[in-house]
Design a protein around this motif. Structure first.
Motif, PDB file in Angstrom:
ATOM      1  N   THR A 247      -0.761   8.482  -1.705  1.00 17.29           N
ATOM      2  CA  THR A 247      -2.168   8.978  -1.267  1.00 17.29           C
ATOM      3  C   THR A 247      -2.696   9.259  -2.465  1.00 17.29           C
ATOM      4  O   THR A 247      -2.280   9.666  -3.379  1.00 17.29           O
TER       5      THR A 247
ATOM      6  N   ARG B 262      -3.055   6.608  -4.829  1.00 16.13           N
ATOM      7  CA  ARG B 262      -2.839   5.456  -3.754  1.00 16.13           C
ATOM      8  C   ARG B 262      -2.923   4.259  -4.323  1.00 16.13           C
ATOM      9  O   ARG B 262      -3.880   3.808  -5.036  1.00 16.13           O
TER      10      ARG B 262
ATOM     11  N   ASP C 165       0.865  -1.247  -0.168  1.00 16.28           N
ATOM     12  CA  ASP C 165       0.081   0.133   0.003  1.00 16.28           C
ATOM     13  C   ASP C 165       0.829   1.119   0.082  1.00 16.28           C
ATOM     14  O   ASP C 165       1.653   1.165   0.900  1.00 16.28           O
TER      15      ASP C 165
END
Length: 279
Positions: A27, A57, A24
């Protein structure tokens, strides 16, 4: 956001827990990228930095049985992977996402669009298997052989070069990494089960996916040898989903590897909530 591997725990029917690996980064609007059959999430190693630079993101994931995700599942199928992708999107809780499904996971994306349209703002299907493609005798024999665990790796890696008409500079290193992954305990058996599966449940859900209101973009390399006629297959998928089709000239089965800049530009133009659209 860190690129360190994270894990989503999913309960299994036998009471145990299985883990789905993902990373991950960045943003901005969420883009979830899922790899193709017999591959790992590092297939997005060229596309991810481009999407991060564009303001996304970016989450990349390994489906069950491959990469850093667990083996030991009772079911390996594009339908089960669709459930895992939906669970990951629910876990991330970042609003409707753009879901990019390549090859095998394109069928999974169809399941998500049909069953959980609220989780998606758009779907990109690249080199998409969303049905059991017609196969000649040679193809049927290869499918039979690859679904036998003793033959899975030899058959798969004999086919592997055909998917990359435009080989990246790190082709040899990446191939070695995927081979090493499939040698890990349980992975060849899991992959053999995937190879013996069917995408007919995804084909059955194409009308529901079309009716869900989730926009879809179909990407296909014109030199994709995984289909008897790649352009015809792309157009068929587009017709079933009422989706535009973009053909990547000379590209193979993995557009994110062959033409990452072109794929980024197509995503930015397709995604109504892209950072470029916001500007």
């Amino acid at each position: 956001m860190s690129s360190t591997t994270q894990f989503l725990e999913i309960p299994r029917a036998d009471g145990s827990t299985g883990r789905i690996a993902y990373d991950d980064q960045g943003t901005g609007p969420l883009a979830l990228l899922a790899p193709g059959m017999g591959d790992v999430r590092a297939t997005f190693r060229f596309l991810t930095p481009l999407l991060l630079a564009a303001g996304y993101r970016v989450v990349t994931t390994d489906y069950r049985g491959m990469g850093e995700s667990d083996t030991g599942w009772a079911e390996y199928s594009s339908e089960a992977t669709g459930r895992d992708l939906a669970a990951l999107l629910q876990h991330l809780d970042a609003g409707p996402a753009l879901l990019y499904g390549n090859s095998y996971s394109a069928a999974s994306a169809v399941h998500v669009a049909a069953d959980h349209p609220e989780l998606l703002r758009g779907v990109v299907l690249a080199g998409a298997f969303v049905r059991d493609a017609p196969a000649n005798l040679t193809g049927r024999i290869a499918t039979f052989l690859i679904s036998r665990p003793l033959l899975t790796r030899p058959v798969w890696f004999a086919w592997w070069p055909n998917m990359f008409p435009k080989r990246p500079a790190d082709y040899a290193e990446y191939l070695a990494a995927v081979k090493a992954n499939l040698k890990e305990p349980g992975r060849t058996k899991a992959y053999a089960q995937m190879c013996g599966g069917t995408h007919s449940p995804a084909e059955a859900k194409l009308p529901a996916a079309k009716g869900s209101g989730v926009p879809v973009l179909v990407l296909m390399g014109t030199a994709d040898k995984d289909f008897p006629d790649a352009v015809a297959e792309a157009n068929w998928v587009g017709e079933q989903l009422g989706a535009p089709v973009e053909l990547l000239d000379g590209g193979g089965h993995h557009p994110q590897v062959d033409a990452p800049e072109q794929v980024r530009d197509l995503i930015l133009g397709f995604d109504p909530q892209s950072p470029a659209a916001a500007k």
